[in-house]
Design an enzyme around this catalytic site. Structure first.
Site, PDB file in Angstrom:
ATOM      1  N   HIS A 428       0.905   1.212  -4.798  1.00  0.00           N
ATOM      2  CA  HIS A 428       1.872   0.297  -4.939  1.00  0.00           C
ATOM      3  C   HIS A 428       1.064  -0.890  -5.278  1.00  0.00           C
ATOM      4  O   HIS A 428       1.361  -2.683  -4.826  1.00  0.00           O
ATOM      5  CB  HIS A 428       1.900   0.178  -3.092  1.00  0.00           C
ATOM      6  CG  HIS A 428       2.715   1.276  -1.763  1.00  0.00           C
ATOM      7  ND1 HIS A 428       3.054   0.796  -1.221  1.00  0.00           N
ATOM      8  CD2 HIS A 428       3.720   1.401  -2.741  1.00  0.00           C
ATOM      9  CE1 HIS A 428       3.700   2.010  -0.557  1.00  0.00           C
ATOM     10  NE2 HIS A 428       4.307   2.393  -1.285  1.00  0.00           N
TER      11      HIS A 428
HETATM   12  C1  LIG Z   1       6.496   7.061  -7.427  1.00  0.00           C
HETATM   13  C2  LIG Z   1       6.254   5.971  -6.825  1.00  0.00           C
HETATM   14  C3  LIG Z   1       6.732   5.571  -5.159  1.00  0.00           C
HETATM   15  C4  LIG Z   1       6.850   4.170  -5.048  1.00  0.00           C
HETATM   16  N1  LIG Z   1       8.070   4.368  -3.499  1.00  0.00           N
HETATM   17  C5  LIG Z   1       8.143   3.379  -2.327  1.00  0.00           C
HETATM   18  C6  LIG Z   1       8.608   3.190  -1.845  1.00  0.00           C
HETATM   19  O1  LIG Z   1       9.358   3.990  -0.702  1.00  0.00           O
HETATM   20  N2  LIG Z   1       8.783   1.999  -1.001  1.00  0.00           N
HETATM   21  C7  LIG Z   1       8.723   1.007  -1.947  1.00  0.00           C
HETATM   22  O2  LIG Z   1       8.705  -0.252  -1.310  1.00  0.00           O
HETATM   23  N3  LIG Z   1       7.518   0.770  -2.780  1.00  0.00           N
HETATM   24  C8  LIG Z   1       7.475   2.086  -3.515  1.00  0.00           C
HETATM   25  N4  LIG Z   1       6.720   2.126  -4.627  1.00  0.00           N
HETATM   26  C9  LIG Z   1       6.525   1.064  -5.536  1.00  0.00           C
HETATM   27  C10 LIG Z   1       7.996  -0.068  -5.745  1.00  0.00           C
HETATM   28  O3  LIG Z   1       8.770   0.644  -6.941  1.00  0.00           O
HETATM   29  C11 LIG Z   1       7.254  -0.723  -6.764  1.00  0.00           C
HETATM   30  O4  LIG Z   1       6.121  -1.748  -6.285  1.00  0.00           O
HETATM   31  C12 LIG Z   1       8.025  -1.599  -7.423  1.00  0.00           C
HETATM   32  O5  LIG Z   1       9.144  -0.820  -7.973  1.00  0.00           O
HETATM   33  C13 LIG Z   1       7.779  -2.437  -8.604  1.00  0.00           C
HETATM   34  O6  LIG Z   1       8.572  -3.074  -9.590  1.00  0.00           O
HETATM   35  P1  LIG Z   1       8.756  -4.100 -10.666  1.00  0.00           P
HETATM   36  O7  LIG Z   1       9.634  -4.704 -11.261  1.00  0.00           O
HETATM   37  O8  LIG Z   1       7.092  -4.758 -10.945  1.00  0.00           O
HETATM   38  O9  LIG Z   1       7.942  -2.978 -12.000  1.00  0.00           O
HETATM   39  P2  LIG Z   1       8.456  -1.476 -12.108  1.00  0.00           P
HETATM   40  O10 LIG Z   1       9.818  -1.853 -11.386  1.00  0.00           O
HETATM   41  O11 LIG Z   1       7.647  -0.290 -12.442  1.00  0.00           O
HETATM   42  O12 LIG Z   1      10.119  -2.313 -13.672  1.00  0.00           O
HETATM   43  C14 LIG Z   1       8.422  -2.000 -15.303  1.00  0.00           C
HETATM   44  C15 LIG Z   1       9.424  -1.832 -16.181  1.00  0.00           C
HETATM   45  O13 LIG Z   1       9.315  -2.171 -17.236  1.00  0.00           O
HETATM   46  C16 LIG Z   1       9.542  -1.912 -18.066  1.00  0.00           C
HETATM   47  N5  LIG Z   1       8.145  -2.262 -19.213  1.00  0.00           N
HETATM   48  C17 LIG Z   1       6.890  -1.689 -19.440  1.00  0.00           C
HETATM   49  N6  LIG Z   1       6.068  -1.793 -20.404  1.00  0.00           N
HETATM   50  C18 LIG Z   1       7.578  -2.461 -21.422  1.00  0.00           C
HETATM   51  C19 LIG Z   1       7.478  -2.889 -22.185  1.00  0.00           C
HETATM   52  N7  LIG Z   1       6.857  -3.721 -22.991  1.00  0.00           N
HETATM   53  N8  LIG Z   1       8.467  -3.213 -23.009  1.00  0.00           N
HETATM   54  C20 LIG Z   1       9.887  -2.992 -22.415  1.00  0.00           C
HETATM   55  N9  LIG Z   1       9.772  -2.642 -21.409  1.00  0.00           N
HETATM   56  C21 LIG Z   1       8.549  -2.005 -20.566  1.00  0.00           C
HETATM   57  C22 LIG Z   1       8.709  -0.381 -17.644  1.00  0.00           C
HETATM   58  O14 LIG Z   1       9.462   0.736 -18.441  1.00  0.00           O
HETATM   59  C23 LIG Z   1       9.743  -0.030 -16.104  1.00  0.00           C
HETATM   60  O15 LIG Z   1      11.312  -0.092 -16.000  1.00  0.00           O
HETATM   61  C24 LIG Z   1       6.736   3.210  -5.639  1.00  0.00           C
HETATM   62  C25 LIG Z   1       6.397   3.484  -7.158  1.00  0.00           C
HETATM   63  C26 LIG Z   1       6.082   4.794  -7.557  1.00  0.00           C
HETATM   64  C27 LIG Z   1       5.802   4.532  -9.003  1.00  0.00           C
END
Ligand SMILES: Cc1cc2nc3c(=O)[nH]c(=O)nc-3n(C[C@H](O)[C@H](O)[C@H](O)COP(=O)(O)OP(=O)(O)OC[C@H]3O[C@@H](n4cnc5c(N)ncnc54)[C@H](O)[C@@H]3O)c2cc1C
Length: 493
Positions: A428
């Protein structure tokens, strides 16, 4: 070789939980061209049954949809951590637990993010199947439902009974007034599929002529003219090119957003210079002081009478008490995370308001080198005490009449030694590029997500959270992406 490209008004970096929302919202204006760049696989992966199947997290060894990092949870405890690397991001591979941050969480955020200000956005993003009234929305993109009591797995039902037997209050709606207790988990599931933001936001916008999605493409650097952003450098199958943009919105997640900033010259100046990177902006908060929920596992042996369950979501019920969340996973890790190999089913004990803060730093200027990630879990006596209390609550529940007829705990010890031996992360991670008000000098972005000290650069993902909320961050990530998209739309008017 670097080839130029025609560019877009806005480039969104990362098509994860937040980036899909931002790309969809900003492309609602047909006059604005939007390019979404995602490192991982694209359209076809969104329809892959391994992603759609909410019963498993497709992040085990060899996954096509996960990026793995080596991490240090606390000095002497090394581990690994994963992030989703696919359209939909970590939300495409997560546990479908979709619980909002609480009023107390937003009391710790800047004024623009007060609970009164964020509640309308939480309502607007959801379509709650079970509850209406002042807390809920009925027409938003994300469907939210809870497992019906007559469909709970045997372990979830016994856990619910055990917590009620032990006197914990019932909390039927964990996205309601708050207050904690035991109850069903709101889940972002529609029928029998996981509904992440790629499905809910991006696919309905897919055919807009002003929206382009480039998957399997890495953004490797943000480009500046002086302190003004002018585009990004991207790499597809080893070929680099430049994409011009009027604005860049970073949504690469809480690890890669600060890493990309550092590679582009924004970060702790000494650290960048040590790695031979020219400094564009000294911003000490980049990669610094992130927070996450440590999880201690309490493994148990099922008795013969416990029915094996293969049809339930990973977590159907949780108990929130004080700053602890107890999670009765519905299947062993080996089932929930294919090829992970861990056979013992567990209760997870999450510390939801930890004091510990970690750092992300580059190992070198080479983009191929994964960053150094130090969590610093369990460093304060207060965090250790809370985790020991969580272990004691978990053991007490396992010994309750409702659960003890089904399971036998595999350890009984409540101690720091035992806690460290069963320490994990909840995945998280948040707050690696914190937002703050004008009086907060170490904040990387202002209350609207604008990176301070440069022009044309916004961050709209979980890295801007001031700290990890006391519930899982996914629902809050969608809300933050919605609100920052609104700020961007307003500022153009
Ligand atoms: C295994 C797992 C289980 C989880 N379970 C839960 C849950 O059940 N409930 C909950 O509330 N939270 C959960 N979380 C946490 C939650 O999913 C995350 O906090 C949330 O999805 C993060 O969102 P974000 O948009 O910040 O990043 P992300 O959703 O991680 O998105 C980042 C994106 O950017 C892309 N990216 C990275 N670097 C680059 C680059 N240089 N160029 C282009 N693209 C790039 C990546 O490929 C990715 O698709 C979990 C996380 C994981 C990993």
């Amino acid at each position: 070789m670097v080839e130029p490209n025609r560019g877009a008004d806005v480039v969104v970096v990362g098509g994860g939980s937040s980036g899909c929302v931002v790309a969809a919202r900003l492309s609602e204006d047909p006059e604005r061209s939007v390019l979404l760049v995602e490192s991982g696989p694209g359209y076809r992966a969104v329809h892959d049954r391994r992603v759609r199947d909410y019963r498993a997290l497709p992040v085990g060894p060899g996954s096509d949809y996960a990026q793995v990092y080596g991490v240090e949870l606390t000095p002497g405890v090394a581990s690994t951590m994963v992030r989703g690397r696919v359209l939909g991001g970590s939300g495409a591979v997560n546990g479908v637990y979709f619980v909002r941050g609480t009023r107390a969480d937003f009391d710790r955020w800047p004024q623009a993010w007060s609970y009164e200000n964020v509640l309308p956005a939480f309502r607007a993003l959801e379509r709650d199947i079970d509850f209406g009234g002042p807390w809920h929305g009925s027409s938003g993109p994300i469907p939210v439902r809870r497992q019906r009591s007559d469909r709970l797995s045997e372990i979830s039902e016994a856990f619910l009974d055990a917590a009620l037997e032990r006197g914990y209050p019932e909390e039927p709606d964990k996205n309601g007034a708050g207050g904690g207790g035991v109850g069903p988990v709101p889940l972002n599931i529609d029928g029998d599929v996981r509904l992440d933001t790629a499905m809910a936001y991006l696919l309905p916008a897919w055919n807009r002529p002003n929206l382009t999605v480039e998957s399997d493409t890495d953004v490797v650097r943000i480009l500046f003219s002086g302190s003004r952003v002018v585009g990004v450098e991207v790499e597809t199958a080893g070929v680099r090119r430049i994409v011009h943009a009027g604005r860049v919105v970073l949504a690469a997640g809480p690890v890669e957003t600060p890493v990309l900033l550092m590679h582009s010259g924004i970060g702790v100046a000494d650290h960048l210079m040590d790695n031979g990177i020219s400094v564009i902006l000294d911003s000490p908060g980049v990669g610094s002081n992130f927070s996450d929920h440590p999880q201690v596992t309490l493994p148990y042996r099922p008795r013969e009478s416990l029915r094996r369950d293969t049809t339930s979501p990973p977590i159907e019920t949780v108990l929130n008490t004080a700053d602890i969340e107890i999670r009765p996973y519905t299947a062993p890790p080996a089932v929930l995370v294919p090829r992970s190999g861990q056979q013992d089913q567990v209760l997870g004990i999450g510390l939801m308001v930890p004091e510990g803060r970690g750092d992300i730093r580059l190992r070198s200027a080479d983009r191929g080198d994964r960053p150094r990630i130090e969590y610093r879990y369990a460093q304060s006596e207060s965090d250790r005490r809370a985790m020991r209390q969580g272990q004691a609550i978990g053991l007490d529940l396992l010994h309750s009449p409702a659960l003890s007829r089904l399971v036998v705990p595999l350890y009984e010890e409540v101690s720091d030694r035992c806690m460290l031996a069963h320490l994990e992360t909840s995945y998280h991670l948040c707050g690696s590029c914190r937002m703050g008000g004008s009086d907060d000098a170490s904040a990387v972005v202002d209350e609207r997500g604008e990176v301070r000290g440069v022009e044309g650069l916004t961050i709209a993902d979980t890295s801007v959270f001031p700290s990890v909320p006391s519930r899982g961050p996914h629902a809050t990530a969608v809300m933050v992406a919605e609100r920052i998209s609104t700020f961007l739309t307003q500022s153009r008017r």
